[in-house]
Design a protein around this motif. Structure first.
Motif, short mmCIF file in Angstrom:
data_model
loop_
_atom_site.label_atom_id
_atom_site.label_comp_id
_atom_site.label_asym_id
_atom_site.label_seq_id
_atom_site.Cartn_x
_atom_site.Cartn_y
_atom_site.Cartn_z
N VAL A 255 43.32 -64.86 139.64
CA VAL A 255 42.39 -64.23 138.45
C VAL A 255 41.23 -64.41 139.01
N HIS A 256 39.74 -63.63 138.92
CA HIS A 256 38.84 -63.89 138.31
C HIS A 256 38.35 -65.01 137.65
N HIS A 257 37.50 -65.36 138.13
CA HIS A 257 36.98 -66.96 137.11
C HIS A 257 35.58 -65.94 136.28
N VAL A 258 35.70 -65.05 136.18
CA VAL A 258 34.42 -64.30 134.57
C VAL A 258 35.60 -64.32 133.41
N VAL A 259 36.87 -64.01 133.70
CA VAL A 259 37.92 -64.13 132.85
C VAL A 259 37.57 -64.78 131.99
N THR B 193 42.54 -58.63 143.81
CA THR B 193 42.34 -59.38 143.65
C THR B 193 40.94 -59.91 144.93
N VAL B 194 40.09 -60.68 143.65
CA VAL B 194 39.02 -60.77 145.40
C VAL B 194 39.58 -61.90 146.26
N ASN B 195 40.09 -61.98 146.56
CA ASN B 195 40.78 -62.81 147.99
C ASN B 195 41.28 -62.41 148.82
N ALA C 147 46.65 -58.43 134.35
CA ALA C 147 47.17 -57.52 135.55
C ALA C 147 45.99 -57.92 136.33
N THR C 148 45.81 -58.24 137.38
CA THR C 148 44.33 -57.99 138.31
C THR C 148 45.71 -56.97 139.72
N ALA C 149 44.45 -55.82 140.10
CA ALA C 149 44.56 -54.65 140.33
C ALA C 149 43.58 -55.00 141.88
N LEU D 248 36.26 -51.57 135.47
CA LEU D 248 36.80 -51.69 136.98
C LEU D 248 34.68 -51.08 137.38
N ASP D 249 34.56 -51.73 138.05
CA ASP D 249 33.17 -51.81 138.35
C ASP D 249 32.79 -50.37 138.81
N PRO D 250 32.17 -49.30 138.97
CA PRO D 250 31.31 -47.75 139.74
C PRO D 250 30.30 -48.91 140.23
N HIS D 251 29.75 -49.93 140.24
CA HIS D 251 28.97 -50.61 141.40
C HIS D 251 29.51 -51.12 142.56
N LYS D 252 30.74 -51.57 142.43
CA LYS D 252 31.33 -52.22 143.76
C LYS D 252 31.38 -50.59 144.76
N ALA E 120 32.21 -56.10 131.07
CA ALA E 120 33.31 -55.15 131.40
C ALA E 120 34.95 -56.10 130.80
N ASN E 121 35.09 -57.45 131.43
CA ASN E 121 35.79 -58.19 131.16
C ASN E 121 35.68 -58.41 129.55
N LEU E 122 34.71 -59.28 129.70
CA LEU E 122 34.73 -59.70 128.40
C LEU E 122 35.25 -58.81 127.57
N VAL F 256 43.92 -54.61 131.74
CA VAL F 256 44.44 -54.93 134.52
C VAL F 256 42.56 -54.79 134.44
N ASP F 257 42.24 -56.19 135.31
CA ASP F 257 40.86 -56.04 135.77
C ASP F 257 41.19 -55.22 136.89
N GLY F 258 40.67 -54.10 137.07
CA GLY F 258 40.50 -53.92 138.07
C GLY F 258 38.94 -53.26 138.64
N ALA F 259 37.94 -54.62 138.68
CA ALA F 259 37.15 -54.35 138.98
C ALA F 259 36.48 -53.98 139.81
N TYR F 260 37.35 -54.32 140.86
CA TYR F 260 37.10 -53.98 142.86
C TYR F 260 38.11 -53.19 142.42
N GLY F 261 39.39 -53.49 143.05
CA GLY F 261 40.20 -52.46 143.44
C GLY F 261 41.24 -51.22 142.54
C1 LIG Z 1 33.93 -57.88 140.87
C2 LIG Z 1 35.02 -58.14 139.88
C3 LIG Z 1 34.42 -59.12 139.26
C4 LIG Z 1 33.38 -59.77 138.29
O1 LIG Z 1 32.46 -58.58 138.02
P1 LIG Z 1 30.64 -58.32 138.35
O2 LIG Z 1 30.31 -57.28 139.03
O3 LIG Z 1 30.20 -59.07 139.75
O4 LIG Z 1 30.49 -59.21 136.86
C5 LIG Z 1 35.57 -59.56 137.89
N1 LIG Z 1 37.28 -59.14 138.83
C6 LIG Z 1 37.47 -58.40 139.70
C7 LIG Z 1 39.02 -58.46 139.91
C8 LIG Z 1 36.44 -58.46 140.48
O5 LIG Z 1 37.15 -57.74 141.79
#
Ligand SMILES: *Cc1c(COP(=O)(O)O)cnc(C)c1O
Length: 495
Positions: free
Chosen positions: A182-186, A239-241, A235-237, A293-297, A143-145, A264-269
Motif C-alpha cells: 500500500v502507498h504510504h499516503v494511506v 501498486t507504485v512498485n 484494494a490497491t489497483a 484516482l489521479d488525473p495528474h498521472k 483523495a485517499n484521506l 480502492v486506491d487507483g491513484a496510478y492504475g
Molecule cells: C501516486 C499515488 C498516491 C499518492 O498520490 P499523490 O497524487 O502523489 O498525492 C497514492 N497511491 C497510489 C497508488 C499512487 O499511485
C-alpha cells in the motif's frame, strides 16, 4: 501608477513571451541544466526580501531566463520515473484559463459547472455508477484521506457515534487493512484521521504483489479477538512498485462478510481499466464504497489534480461538512433556475465534501483533456503504455544480462542488469550506479525500487510524449552501461 502596490493587471499578452520560453523548455533540448546550474540560479534567485518591487518586466525576465530553463523535466520523452509527467497542452490551457477566469470553483459559472460534468465524464470513462459522488482534490494523498474520512464516518456511525461531530469514541479500537504494498499516503491518512499509522495493517502479498485474501481474513479474525474493529479494507489497483492489482471482487466479498468498507486506491492504475488485456482485474471496482484516482498521472493533467469518489454523497457530506456560516450560506440569495447574479448561489456545492474551502477549478482540466482526446484517446494511451512495459519485458527476456524482477501488469516493468561473476550486493551496487549514470546522461530517467532486496530499475510509462524508441533505448543503455560497470567492478572487486 495610482496605488502603491503597483501590481500590473490587464495585459496578459505579455504571456506570449513566456509561452515562447515554455515551448523551448518543452523541447527538452540539450543536457538538463537544472542540476548542474544550481549554484548559478540559487545565487541569482536567492536574494533577501525586496523592499522595493522590481516590476513585472523583471519578473518575466527571471521567469524566462532563470526559472523556466532550470525547471523540472519530468515531461521529457525519456523520463519514466515514479508516477509523474508534465501536462499536455489542453490541460495547461485549461489551468491557465481557470487561473484567470475561474479562480474559485464555487458560485454559478462555467468552471463550477465543469467540476461536476467532468466527474460525470470520469465515471462514464471508468465504468463507475453514475450516482457516485466525486470531489476534486490536490492529488492522491488527499483523495485517499477524503475517501478514508468517509469510511471512518460510516464505520463509527455503525457503532452509534458521529466522529465528525464528537470525535472517535475512546473505547473503540480500529484497524484498516491493505496489502504490504500500500502507498504510504494511506498510513498518513490514518494518522491524520486519528486511527494511527500502525493500525494500517500491511497484509502479505503473493509473488505477483497482490494481497493474500486468506491472510487478510485471518488477520481480521485475530484482530477482532483483540477487540479491533475493521474500519476499511483497501484494494490497491496499481501498486507504485510493480503495478500489481489486488483482487478487488474478492476483497469486496470479504468486506461484505466483515460488514466493512471497501476503498480502492487507483491513484496510478485506475485508468488501466481501459485496457482489455487487464480489464477483468478491475472486476468489483463498481461495487466499491470509495475510490481514489489521479488525473495528474496517466491523464497528464497539471499536478494538483486528484479525485475521490464515494458511493454515498450524504455520508461524505456528514464527514466533511463545513457547517453553514453566516459569512457563507447566510450571504447567499436564491439558487433559482434564473439568477440575477452568479454570486446569488454556490452553484454546484463543493466545499461540503472536501478539505478546502477556497480551491482552484480543476474539473476544467479533465474536461479539456477528455474533450480533446475522448475515451478513445485515453484508451490508446493506456494501451500504448502498457504495451511499452510488455515490449521492454520482451527485450529484457531476450538479453541474458538483463533480468525481470516482477510481472508486468500495467505500464511498469521492473528489471535489473545481472552478471554471473557478481554477487547480490555487487549487483545492487552496480544497478545503483547504473541508475546514477542514466540520470547523469539525462535522456532516460526511470526511477528504482527494491524488490526482495534487489535493486530494480523501474520505468513507469504514463508520459504521453514517450516513444517506443525511448523504451528500446532504455534496454540498450542499461545493457551497455551495465557491461561497463561490471567490467570495472570485476577489476576492482573491493570497491
Ligand atoms: C501516486 C499515488 C498516491 C499518492 O498520490 P499523490 O497524487 O502523489 O498525492 C497514492 N497511491 C497510489 C497508488 C499512487 O499511485
Amino acid at each position: 501608477m495610482p496605488y502603491p502596490d503597483a501590481a500590473a493587471f490587464g495585459d496578459l499578452s505579455v504571456l506570449a513571451r513566456l509561452t515562447e520560453e515554455l515551448d523551448r523548455f518543452n523541447a527538452f533540448e540539450g543536457p538538463d541544466p537544472a542540476g548542474r546550474n544550481r549554484a548559478a540560479w540559487t545565487e541569482h534567485l536567492g536574494t533577501r526580501l525586496p523592499q522595493e518591487g522590481a516590476g513585472l518586466e523583471a519578473v518575466l525576465e527571471d521567469l524566462r531566463k532563470w526559472i523556466v530553463p532550470n525547471g523540472l523535466r519530468n515531461g521529457h520523452p525519456g523520463f519514466s520515473g515514479w508516477v509523474t509527467t508534465s501536462p499536455t497542452t489542453s490541460g495547461t490551457a485549461a489551468a491557465l484559463a481557470s487561473t484567470v477566469a475561474g479562480s474559485q470553483r464555487v458560485w454559478i459559472h462555467t468552471f463550477n459547472y465543469l467540476e461536476k460534468l467532468s466527474l460525470d465524464w470520469l465515471k462514464q470513462l471508468l465504468g463507475f455508477p453514475e450516482n457516485w459522488h466525486g470531489t476534486y482534490t490536490t492529488g492522491g494523498s488527499s483523495a485517499n484521506l477524503i475517501a478514508l474520512g468517509a469510511a471512518r464516518q460510516w464505520a463509527v456511525e455503525q457503532q452509534g457515534f458521529d466522529p465528525s461531530m464528537t470525535g472517535l469514541p475512546a473505547h473503540l479500537k480500529w484497524r484498516i487493512y491493505a496489502s504490504s504494498e500500500v502507498h504510504h499516503v494511506v498510513n498518513r491518512a490514518a494518522a491524520v484521521l486519528g486511527i494511527g499509522r500502525r493500525n494500517v495493517i500491511g497484509v502479505p502479498v503473493n509473488s505477483a504483489g497482490e494481497i493474500d485474501p486468506d491472510a487478510l481474513q485471518q488477520r481480521i479474525a485475530a484482530d477482532r479477538k483483540e477487540g479491533f474493529l475493521p474500519m476499511a479494507i483497501i484494494a490497491t489497483a496499481g501498486t507504485v512498485n510493480t503495478g500489481a492489482i489486488d483482487p478487488i471482487s474478492r476483497l469486496r466479498a470479504i468486506a461484505d462478510e466483515e460488514s466493512t468498507w471497501l476503498h480502492v486506491d487507483g491513484a496510478y492504475g485506475m485508468f488501466g481499466i481501459l485496457d482489455d488485456r487487464v480489464r477483468e482485474r478491475y472486476d468489483g471496482v463498481a461495487e466499491a464504497d470509495s475510490v481514489a484516482l489521479d488525473p495528474h498521472k496517466w491523464m497528464a493533467a497539471p499536478v494538483g489534480n486528484g479525485v475521490a469518489m464515494v458511493r454515498d454523497r450524504d455520508l461524505m457530506g456528514r464527514a466533511f461538512t463545513l457547517e453553514p456560516a453566516a459569512y457563507l450560506e447566510g450571504s447567499m440569495g436564491q439558487q433559482d433556475e434564473v439568477v440575477a447574479s452568479p454570486f446569488d448561489g454556490f452553484g454546484e456545492i463543493l466545499h461540503e465534501f472536501n478539505l478546502d474551502q477556497s480551491a482552484p477549478s480543476r474539473g476544467v482540466q479533465v474536461w479539456a483533456i477528455l474533450r480533446e482526446i475522448g475515451k478513445s484517446g485515453m484508451t490508446d494511451r493506456v494501451k500504448r503504455h502498457n504495451g511499452f512495459a510488455r515490449h521492454l519485458s520482451a527485450l529484457v527476456e531476450k538479453d541474458p544480462y538483463l533480468e525481470q524482477l516482477a510481472p508486468v501488469v500495467l505500464s511498469i516493468c521492473c528489471f535489473r542488469y545481472v552478471h554471473p561473476d557478481l554477487d547480490e550486493s555487487q549487483l545492487n551496487e552496480l544497478n545503483r550506479q547504473l541508475m546514477a549514470a542514466l540520470r547523469a546522461e539525462g535522456d532516460l530517467v526511470p526511477s528504482s525500487t527494491i524488490l526482495d532486496g534487489k535493486l530494480a530499475i523501474r520505468p513507469c510509462y504514463v508520459n504521453p510524449r514517450t516513444r517506443l524508441e525511448d523504451v528500446d533505448l532504455l534496454a540498450t543503455r542499461a545493457r551497455e552501461i551495465g557491461d561497463a560497470l561490471a567490467q570495472r567492478l570485476k577489476e576492482s572487486p573491493t570497491r
